[in-house]
Write a protein that holds these residues in place. Structure first.
Motif, mmCIF file in Angstrom:
data_model
loop_
_atom_site.group_PDB
_atom_site.id
_atom_site.type_symbol
_atom_site.label_atom_id
_atom_site.label_comp_id
_atom_site.label_asym_id
_atom_site.label_seq_id
_atom_site.Cartn_x
_atom_site.Cartn_y
_atom_site.Cartn_z
ATOM 1 N N THR A 170 34.399 42.834 44.331
ATOM 2 C CA THR A 170 33.823 43.233 45.607
ATOM 3 C C THR A 170 34.920 43.462 46.647
ATOM 4 N N LEU A 171 36.019 42.729 46.544
ATOM 5 C CA LEU A 171 37.155 42.984 47.439
ATOM 6 C C LEU A 171 37.792 44.342 47.151
ATOM 7 N N LEU A 172 37.931 44.677 45.881
ATOM 8 C CA LEU A 172 38.483 45.992 45.532
ATOM 9 C C LEU A 172 37.571 47.106 46.031
ATOM 10 N N LEU A 173 36.263 46.913 45.888
ATOM 11 C CA LEU A 173 35.304 47.880 46.409
ATOM 12 C C LEU A 173 35.418 47.988 47.926
ATOM 13 N N PHE A 174 35.501 46.837 48.603
ATOM 14 C CA PHE A 174 35.638 46.806 50.059
ATOM 15 C C PHE A 174 36.870 47.582 50.511
ATOM 16 N N PHE A 175 38.027 47.273 49.932
ATOM 17 C CA PHE A 175 39.255 47.955 50.339
ATOM 18 C C PHE A 175 39.231 49.435 49.960
ATOM 19 N N GLY A 176 38.574 49.770 48.863
ATOM 20 C CA GLY A 176 38.419 51.181 48.502
ATOM 21 C C GLY A 176 37.596 51.938 49.529
ATOM 22 N N ASN B 241 27.222 56.126 58.015
ATOM 23 C CA ASN B 241 27.044 54.684 57.811
ATOM 24 C C ASN B 241 28.242 53.991 57.174
ATOM 25 N N SER B 242 29.433 54.560 57.293
ATOM 26 C CA SER B 242 30.607 53.922 56.686
ATOM 27 C C SER B 242 30.887 52.565 57.322
ATOM 28 N N GLN B 243 30.748 52.463 58.633
ATOM 29 C CA GLN B 243 31.002 51.187 59.314
ATOM 30 C C GLN B 243 29.980 50.138 58.904
ATOM 31 N N ARG B 244 28.748 50.553 58.741
ATOM 32 C CA ARG B 244 27.696 49.623 58.296
ATOM 33 C C ARG B 244 27.986 49.126 56.880
ATOM 34 N N LEU C 227 29.768 44.918 53.099
ATOM 35 C CA LEU C 227 30.709 44.478 52.061
ATOM 36 C C LEU C 227 31.559 43.301 52.535
ATOM 37 N N ALA C 228 31.952 43.299 53.803
ATOM 38 C CA ALA C 228 32.727 42.185 54.344
ATOM 39 C C ALA C 228 31.906 40.896 54.310
ATOM 40 N N ILE C 229 30.648 40.967 54.692
ATOM 41 C CA ILE C 229 29.776 39.783 54.669
ATOM 42 C C ILE C 229 29.582 39.287 53.248
ATOM 43 N N ILE C 230 29.359 40.207 52.310
ATOM 44 C CA ILE C 230 29.188 39.820 50.903
ATOM 45 C C ILE C 230 30.449 39.125 50.400
ATOM 46 N N ASN C 231 31.619 39.682 50.719
ATOM 47 C CA ASN C 231 32.880 39.072 50.279
ATOM 48 C C ASN C 231 33.082 37.692 50.873
ATOM 49 N N ILE D 186 33.383 31.898 50.162
ATOM 50 C CA ILE D 186 33.007 30.556 50.622
ATOM 51 C C ILE D 186 32.243 29.799 49.542
ATOM 52 N N ILE D 187 31.334 30.471 48.856
ATOM 53 C CA ILE D 187 30.579 29.807 47.780
ATOM 54 C C ILE D 187 31.510 29.393 46.659
ATOM 55 N N ASN D 188 32.433 30.273 46.257
ATOM 56 C CA ASN D 188 33.389 29.950 45.202
ATOM 57 C C ASN D 188 34.271 28.771 45.607
ATOM 58 N N PHE D 189 34.752 28.775 46.844
ATOM 59 C CA PHE D 189 35.581 27.686 47.355
ATOM 60 C C PHE D 189 34.801 26.370 47.323
#
Length: 94
Positions: free
Chosen positions: A50-56, A68-71, A76-80, A85-88
């Motif tokens: 999801t980070l790779l998707l976000f940065f892409g 809607n690119s900003q949306r 994606l930022a919220i999902i990441n 946080i859940i993984n941590f």
């Protein structure tokens, strides 16, 4: 022969405080992806894809503006953030 693992930066949080930070595992996960070990990369750092998707999406939106690119970037930022946080939390509670 040198490998990419020889050039990885140490985690200063783990080194000085003794516990993983929110980013621990991302370098190794990227190295695993480069070697084609996709499942192992996910197990190492679940937010890697999801980070790779976000940065892409961020990179593409710099050059090509789309509706809607900003949306999409915010979602994606919220999902990441949630995955990280859940993984941590799981790593430190179990």
């Amino acid at each position: 022969m040198l490998s990419i693992e020889d050039y990885m930066l140490p985690c200063l949080t783990k080194q000085y405080f003794g516990f993983d930070c929110f980013g621990c595992g991302i370098q190794r996960a990227l190295a695993l992806i480069m070697r084609g070990e996709l499942v192992a990369a996910f197990k190492m750092y679940p937010a890697i894809y999801t980070l790779l998707l976000f940065f892409g999406v961020v990179f593409i939106s710099i050059f090509y503006k789309f509706n809607n690119s900003q949306r999409l970037i915010r979602i994606l930022a919220i999902i990441n953030i949630l995955i990280i946080i859940i993984n941590f939390s799981i790593k430190h509670l179990l």
